[in-house]
Design a protein around this motif. Structure first.
Motif, short mmCIF file in Angstrom:
data_model
loop_
_atom_site.label_atom_id
_atom_site.label_comp_id
_atom_site.label_asym_id
_atom_site.label_seq_id
_atom_site.Cartn_x
_atom_site.Cartn_y
_atom_site.Cartn_z
N HIS A 285 28.25 -5.64 45.76
CA HIS A 285 28.23 -5.63 44.30
C HIS A 285 28.48 -7.03 43.73
CE1 HIS A 285 27.82 -1.32 43.47
NE2 HIS A 285 28.47 -1.14 44.60
N LEU A 286 29.23 -7.85 44.45
CA LEU A 286 29.41 -9.23 44.02
C LEU A 286 28.08 -9.99 44.08
CD1 LEU A 286 31.43 -11.43 43.14
CD2 LEU A 286 31.80 -11.94 45.57
N CYS A 287 27.29 -9.73 45.10
CA CYS A 287 25.96 -10.33 45.18
C CYS A 287 25.09 -9.87 44.02
CB CYS A 287 25.31 -9.98 46.51
SG CYS A 287 26.08 -10.75 47.95
N ARG A 288 25.18 -8.61 43.68
CA ARG A 288 24.42 -8.11 42.53
C ARG A 288 24.86 -8.80 41.25
NH1 ARG A 288 24.67 -1.62 44.00
NH2 ARG A 288 23.27 -1.72 45.83
N LEU A 289 26.17 -9.01 41.12
CA LEU A 289 26.69 -9.71 39.94
C LEU A 289 26.07 -11.09 39.83
CD1 LEU A 289 28.64 -10.17 37.58
CD2 LEU A 289 30.41 -10.77 39.25
N TYR A 290 26.01 -11.82 40.93
CA TYR A 290 25.41 -13.16 40.90
C TYR A 290 23.92 -13.10 40.59
CZ TYR A 290 29.33 -16.12 42.19
OH TYR A 290 30.49 -16.83 42.15
N GLY A 291 23.25 -12.05 41.06
CA GLY A 291 21.85 -11.87 40.71
C GLY A 291 21.67 -11.66 39.22
N HIS A 292 22.55 -10.88 38.61
CA HIS A 292 22.50 -10.66 37.16
C HIS A 292 22.78 -11.96 36.41
CE1 HIS A 292 22.05 -6.51 37.99
NE2 HIS A 292 23.31 -6.25 38.25
N LEU A 293 23.71 -12.76 36.91
CA LEU A 293 24.01 -14.05 36.27
C LEU A 293 22.79 -14.97 36.35
CD1 LEU A 293 27.63 -14.69 37.59
CD2 LEU A 293 26.95 -13.93 35.30
N GLY A 294 22.06 -14.90 37.47
CA GLY A 294 20.83 -15.68 37.58
C GLY A 294 19.81 -15.28 36.54
N LYS A 295 19.72 -13.99 36.25
CA LYS A 295 18.79 -13.52 35.21
C LYS A 295 19.21 -14.03 33.83
CE LYS A 295 17.57 -9.32 37.77
NZ LYS A 295 17.67 -7.85 37.83
N ILE A 296 20.51 -14.04 33.57
CA ILE A 296 21.00 -14.53 32.28
C ILE A 296 20.66 -16.00 32.10
CG2 ILE A 296 23.10 -15.01 30.95
CD1 ILE A 296 24.35 -12.52 32.31
N MET A 297 20.76 -16.77 33.18
CA MET A 297 20.58 -18.22 33.10
C MET A 297 19.17 -18.67 33.41
SD MET A 297 23.58 -19.08 32.19
CE MET A 297 23.54 -20.85 32.39
N ALA A 298 18.24 -17.75 33.58
CA ALA A 298 16.89 -18.11 34.02
C ALA A 298 16.22 -19.12 33.11
CB ALA A 298 16.03 -16.85 34.13
N ARG A 299 16.38 -18.97 31.81
CA ARG A 299 15.73 -19.88 30.87
C ARG A 299 16.22 -21.31 31.04
NH1 ARG A 299 13.20 -19.26 26.03
NH2 ARG A 299 13.74 -17.06 25.85
N PHE A 300 17.47 -21.48 31.45
CA PHE A 300 18.08 -22.81 31.50
C PHE A 300 18.04 -23.44 32.87
CE2 PHE A 300 20.26 -20.04 28.43
CZ PHE A 300 19.87 -20.69 27.26
N TYR A 301 17.52 -22.70 33.86
CA TYR A 301 17.42 -23.22 35.21
C TYR A 301 16.00 -22.98 35.73
CZ TYR A 301 22.46 -23.80 35.50
OH TYR A 301 23.76 -24.19 35.28
N SER A 302 15.05 -23.61 35.07
CA SER A 302 13.65 -23.41 35.45
C SER A 302 13.31 -24.06 36.78
CB SER A 302 12.72 -23.97 34.36
OG SER A 302 12.90 -23.25 33.16
N TYR A 303 14.08 -25.07 37.17
CA TYR A 303 13.81 -25.76 38.41
C TYR A 303 15.12 -25.93 39.17
CZ TYR A 303 9.55 -26.72 35.89
OH TYR A 303 8.40 -26.56 35.17
#
Length: 310
Positions: A285-303
């Motif tokens: 579930h911690l891995c899933r949490l980090y995956g969700h955080l990646g989705k939140i930050m997707a716009r700001f981490y394009s590369y």
């Protein structure tokens, strides 16, 4: 007795970048492959290191080539996995192209099984399982994360594009019609294979699973560390949103950021509850949490760095 004619050329493509030991093991397994009846085999190594560091390893295998099993080396100096894979598509001469990676090795019957399934199902691309081969005993944390587990399906299952990867695949040259290639937008982040097969499936191409065509992936100690696993989960969430944007999802960054925010709250509560109970499932579930955080930050981490570089 004269040899039967070999009329079907199969190209087995291996992209590599500064992994001499992995490439050596990959080529050892490739030279041990059973060659399907009526076929000749072209082993194609595309080196994504501009200095050509893999050439020495490739040259050490030239003595093992035969009339029906050739070996070619190509250098692709532009960095990024998409460029290396596209160089495979442009350089391979086979009517069928099969891929596995330089940190993987294949079973002797791998190619036979892939081609048999391709012919049996009339698929455009056939995929198989990638099983972890741990270089040291896996840590409990790594096992609990499930990061090295990949879903398997009965042979003949038609796959959704989200389950399609280049770590173990054979595809028909007809898949390349119209200049279909791996997007260089994902050259440094991964996800180029998902987009490639998503586009192909949208064009009516048939993607099928072959559970007997097994590839093993070497898992070094570094890939069992929590920092690597959580970084990979974050990168996966970020790349997922970028893929959805590329595939035409309406308002993907806003939509998935909001979904990710809600899911993060739920995941965080679940992690805390399981951790306090001493339940190892908190890691997943911690891995899933980090995956969700990646989705939140997707716009700001394009590369950024590709999670598989290490």
């Amino acid at each position: 007795m004269p040899m039967a004619p070999h009329t079907r050329l199969i190209s087995v493509c291996i992209c590599t970048f500064r992994r001499p030991d992995g490439l050596r093991r990959a080529l050892e397994s490739a030279f041990a492959l059973q060659i399907p009846s009526g076929c000749t085999l072209e082993l194609l190594v595309v080196d994504n290191d501009a200095s050509g560091s893999a050439s020495t390893v490739v040259d050490s295998f030239r003595a093992f080539t035969t009339e029906i099993r050739s070996l070619r080396y190509v250098n692709e100096p532009t960095p990024g996995v998409s460029h290396a894979r596209n160089r495979c598509l442009e350089s391979a001469a086979g009517e069928m192209l099969a891929f596995f990676d330089d940190d993987e090795f294949v079973k002797p019957d791998w190619l036979v099984e892939l081609l048999a399934c391709t012919d049996r199902t009339q698929a455009d691309a056939v995929f198989g399982p990638v099983l972890p081969s741990f270089e040291i005993p896996p840590t409990p944390w790594a096992l609990a994360s499930g990061v090295h587990d990949r879903q398997r399906f009965p042979s003949g299952t038609v796959l959704p594009w989200r389950e399609a990867r280049t770590g173990n695949v054979a595809l028909r040259r007809s898949m390349l019609a119209g200049g279909h290639r791996f997007s260089t937008e994902f050259a440094r982040t991964g996800g180029e294979d998902s987009l490639f097969f998503a586009t192909a499936q949208s064009q009516g191409r048939k993607l099928v699973w072959c559970d007997e065509a097994i590839v093993h992936e070497s898992v070094p100690a570094q890939r069992m560390e929590p920092t690597w696993i959580l970084h990979r989960a974050f990168m996966g969430g970020r790349t997922y949103v970028r893929l959805e944007a590329r595939l035409g999802h309406r308002l993907p960054y806003t939509t998935f950021a909001l979904r990710g925010l809600v899911a993060s709250v739920v995941s965080l509560a679940t992690v805390a509850a399981l951790y306090l109970r001493g339940d190892a499932r908190h890691v997943r579930h911690l891995c899933r949490l980090y995956g969700h955080l990646g989705k939140i930050m997707a716009r700001f981490y394009s590369y950024g760095p590709y999670a598989g570089d290490a």
